[in-house]
Write an enzyme that holds these catalytic residues in place. Structure first.
Site, mmCIF file in Angstrom:
data_model
loop_
_atom_site.group_PDB
_atom_site.id
_atom_site.type_symbol
_atom_site.label_atom_id
_atom_site.label_comp_id
_atom_site.label_asym_id
_atom_site.label_seq_id
_atom_site.Cartn_x
_atom_site.Cartn_y
_atom_site.Cartn_z
ATOM 1 N N HIS A 241 0.820 -1.219 0.000
ATOM 2 C CA HIS A 241 0.000 0.000 0.000
ATOM 3 C C HIS A 241 0.857 1.273 0.000
ATOM 4 O O HIS A 241 1.913 1.347 0.594
ATOM 5 C CB HIS A 241 -0.994 0.007 1.160
ATOM 6 C CG HIS A 241 -0.400 -0.094 2.526
ATOM 7 N ND1 HIS A 241 -1.162 -0.140 3.662
ATOM 8 C CD2 HIS A 241 0.890 -0.141 2.957
ATOM 9 C CE1 HIS A 241 -0.370 -0.219 4.718
ATOM 10 N NE2 HIS A 241 0.870 -0.227 4.308
ATOM 11 N N ASN A 242 0.351 2.248 -0.759
ATOM 12 C CA ASN A 242 0.943 3.582 -0.858
ATOM 13 C C ASN A 242 2.289 3.614 -1.579
ATOM 14 O O ASN A 242 2.997 4.620 -1.530
ATOM 15 C CB ASN A 242 1.078 4.242 0.520
ATOM 16 C CG ASN A 242 -0.257 4.446 1.205
ATOM 17 O OD1 ASN A 242 -0.567 3.778 2.193
ATOM 18 N ND2 ASN A 242 -1.070 5.334 0.679
#
Length: 342
Positions: A241-242
């Site tokens: 994520h991210n």
């Protein structure tokens, strides 16, 4: 026999190459230097295969100017034979056209927007508020989750899952089994148990990207996970994520990038390499296979880590010595200090 045919002269003209030999020779396919026949095209880009050129039976070979005198057949001269071959070979690939429309076994939510020129294959599911743009193709058993967007001319080959808040740009190719937009691995430890952090972001994938089979791309915890345009991911890659991946970067199979890492443009990540979380890689960084990136890299270049393969007996001796490395360094420093004081 293939119905796709070009003469050597036509190929040269189409791709801006020069040719030597019979320009009227008809080519209807491609093959290896060792296996191609008189109506096929081959290429030489790696010098270790140079010995095969003398016995090559191909109708034409794509090669560099420096190899042309050794070629026993027609030749197409290119600055980069591998790139030229890739462009030419694409002419001979013909995928079956996907039928336009929605298969009778597909389930499409009433609020979904599906272009009349899109193809929705057998057993697909398109959930609420999803958007399938012009010419997009969903192969068998694909799932497009709530609010996801599949851009124009993109293709989900089979069993692809877009979980939630995923946007694919134009001409994105996603191979079977890929999962995009699944939960990121966000947890907080509260005394004696884990608390799951909600993953409130999404995934944005730019135009002309390719996602390999069984690759997973997690949606962001707050901001989106982002792949800029023309990013190429091999099979079984994990993007956490991210993560932010710059344009034209390529990653080989089983690479993994931990949360919130930022990868620059034109980077190359080798197979089974890893990048730890919250690190940054500059543009044009190459990480060789099985390396582990443990700190940010600010300058372009090629980087490696790990121990090369050794005889097991030698490896065991070196592994034992590694435990004493700090001691050896201290002793060597002390000896150097004493030598300088003499």
């Amino acid at each position: 026999m293939s119905t796709i045919q070009y003469t050597v002269a036509e190929l040269a003209d189409r791709f801006g190459l020069t040719f030597k030999g019979d320009g009227a020779r008809v080519i209807d396919g491609v093959g290896t230097l060792a296996g191609a026949g008189p109506s096929q095209l081959s290429f030489l880009s790696n010098s270790k295969y140079g010995a095969q050129l003398a016995d090559c039976r191909a109708g034409v070979v794509v090669l560099r100017q420096e190899n042309i005198d050794d070629c026993p057949t027609a030749a197409l001269v290119a600055a980069d034979p591998y790139v030229a071959y890739a462009k030419i070979a694409a002419l001979f690939e013909r995928l079956p056209a996907a039928p336009v429309g929605i298969h009778a076994s597909a389930v499409v939510a009433a609020s979904a927007q599906v272009s009349p020129t899109a193809s929705i294959g057998p057993c697909c599911v398109v959930e609420e508020d999803a958007v399938i743009e012009d010419g997009a193709v969903l192969g068998p058993h694909c799932i497009v989750g709530t609010g996801c967007v599949v851009g124009a001319q993109s293709r989900l080959v089979a069993r692809v899952t877009l979980v939630t808040r995923v946007t694919l740009g134009k001409r994105v190719l996603v191979h079977p089994g890929a999962v995009i937009g699944s939960d990121g691995f966000g947890l907080a430890f509260d005394r004696d148990h884990w608390i799951k952090l909600p993953q409130l972001g999404g995934v944005r994938i730019g135009d002309d990207c390719e996602i390999g089979a069984n690759t997973t791309i997690d949606r962001g915890a707050l901001d989106d996970t982002v792949l800029e345009e023309d990013v190429r991911l091999d099979n079984q890659i994990q993007i956490a994520h991210n993560v932010y991946v710059g344009a034209h970067t390529a990653m080989a199979g089983c690479a993994a990038v931990a949360g919130s890492a930022k990868i620059g443009r034109y980077c190359m990540i080798g197979g089974n390499a890893g990048v730890l979380g919250h690190l940054e890689l500059a543009d044009r960084v190459t990480i060789t296979a099985k390396s582990l990136v443990t700190h940010s890299i600010r300058e372009p270049g090629e980087y490696s880590s790990g121990v090369p393969l050794q005889d097991n007996r030698q490896w065991r001796r070196n592994a034992a010595r590694f435990k004493h490395l700090d001691e050896y360094v201290r002793r060597l420093s002390a000896l150097e200090k004493d030598s300088n004081n003499e």
